[in-house]
Design an enzyme around this catalytic site. Sequence first.
Site, PDB file in Angstrom:
ATOM      1  N   HIS A  61       0.814  -1.217   0.000  1.00  0.00           N
ATOM      2  CA  HIS A  61       0.000   0.000   0.000  1.00  0.00           C
ATOM      3  C   HIS A  61       0.849   1.270   0.000  1.00  0.00           C
ATOM      4  CE1 HIS A  61      -4.112  -1.543   0.211  1.00  0.00           C
ATOM      5  NE2 HIS A  61      -3.567  -2.573   0.844  1.00  0.00           N
ATOM      6  N   ASP A  62       2.098   1.174   0.433  1.00  0.00           N
ATOM      7  CA  ASP A  62       2.971   2.343   0.396  1.00  0.00           C
ATOM      8  C   ASP A  62       3.656   2.491  -0.952  1.00  0.00           C
ATOM      9  OD1 ASP A  62       4.337   4.641   1.508  1.00  0.00           O
ATOM     10  OD2 ASP A  62       6.127   3.389   1.499  1.00  0.00           O
ATOM     11  N   THR A  89      -7.799  -1.313   7.382  1.00  0.00           N
ATOM     12  CA  THR A  89      -7.558  -2.525   8.172  1.00  0.00           C
ATOM     13  C   THR A  89      -6.077  -2.872   8.308  1.00  0.00           C
ATOM     14  OG1 THR A  89      -7.877  -3.901   6.215  1.00  0.00           O
ATOM     15  CG2 THR A  89      -9.814  -3.503   7.603  1.00  0.00           C
ATOM     16  N   ASP A 144       7.354   5.788  -0.496  1.00  0.00           N
ATOM     17  CA  ASP A 144       7.539   7.148   0.004  1.00  0.00           C
ATOM     18  C   ASP A 144       7.143   7.310   1.467  1.00  0.00           C
ATOM     19  OD1 ASP A 144       4.779   7.017  -0.129  1.00  0.00           O
ATOM     20  OD2 ASP A 144       4.603   8.436  -1.783  1.00  0.00           O
TER      21      ASP A 144
END
Length: 169
Positions: free
Chosen positions: A74-75, A104, A82
């Site tokens: 997700h990053d 979640t 980042d």
Amino acid sequence: MATSTTVLAIVLATVAVLLSRALSAAVYHDDDALSPDLHVSSCPPLQNIVRSTVRAAFRQETALAASLLRIFFHDCFPNSCDALILLLRPRGAAAEISLGPNLTIQRQAMKLIEDIRAEVHFTCGPMVSCADITVLATRAAAVASGGPSYTLPKGHLDSFFPAPQEAVF
């Protein structure tokens, strides 16, 4: 129902695919700015700090490996690595962690990254980005889970402006 060995094999295969430089080249914006040896002289204990902290946490909670992999995904995939997923109050926008797909994400894994960051910055100063720490912690978790070690480019820069909501998945 899948056995824990099957689940572990699936997680490790996913880690290998996601972190492979050949398959995730789009994650790394400027290959010339990244180097596997970036912090070797500026922060020699970096690898050991990350590895030992992740191993200790993994002994307490094996689910952290999957949680770190999810944070990495997700990053790194909306805007490259980042560390914006870690910011609770970015400048001028909603935090990425508060967007639907990220609700979640296990806060214990985020705390682990923060604990590693605090130790690294105490030991070496604030020269290692949170993005690099996240990538290194994800690899350490994959290795702690029984997966292979692999070379990682370092030199990702932390950002202060989140990805647009439509880019978060």
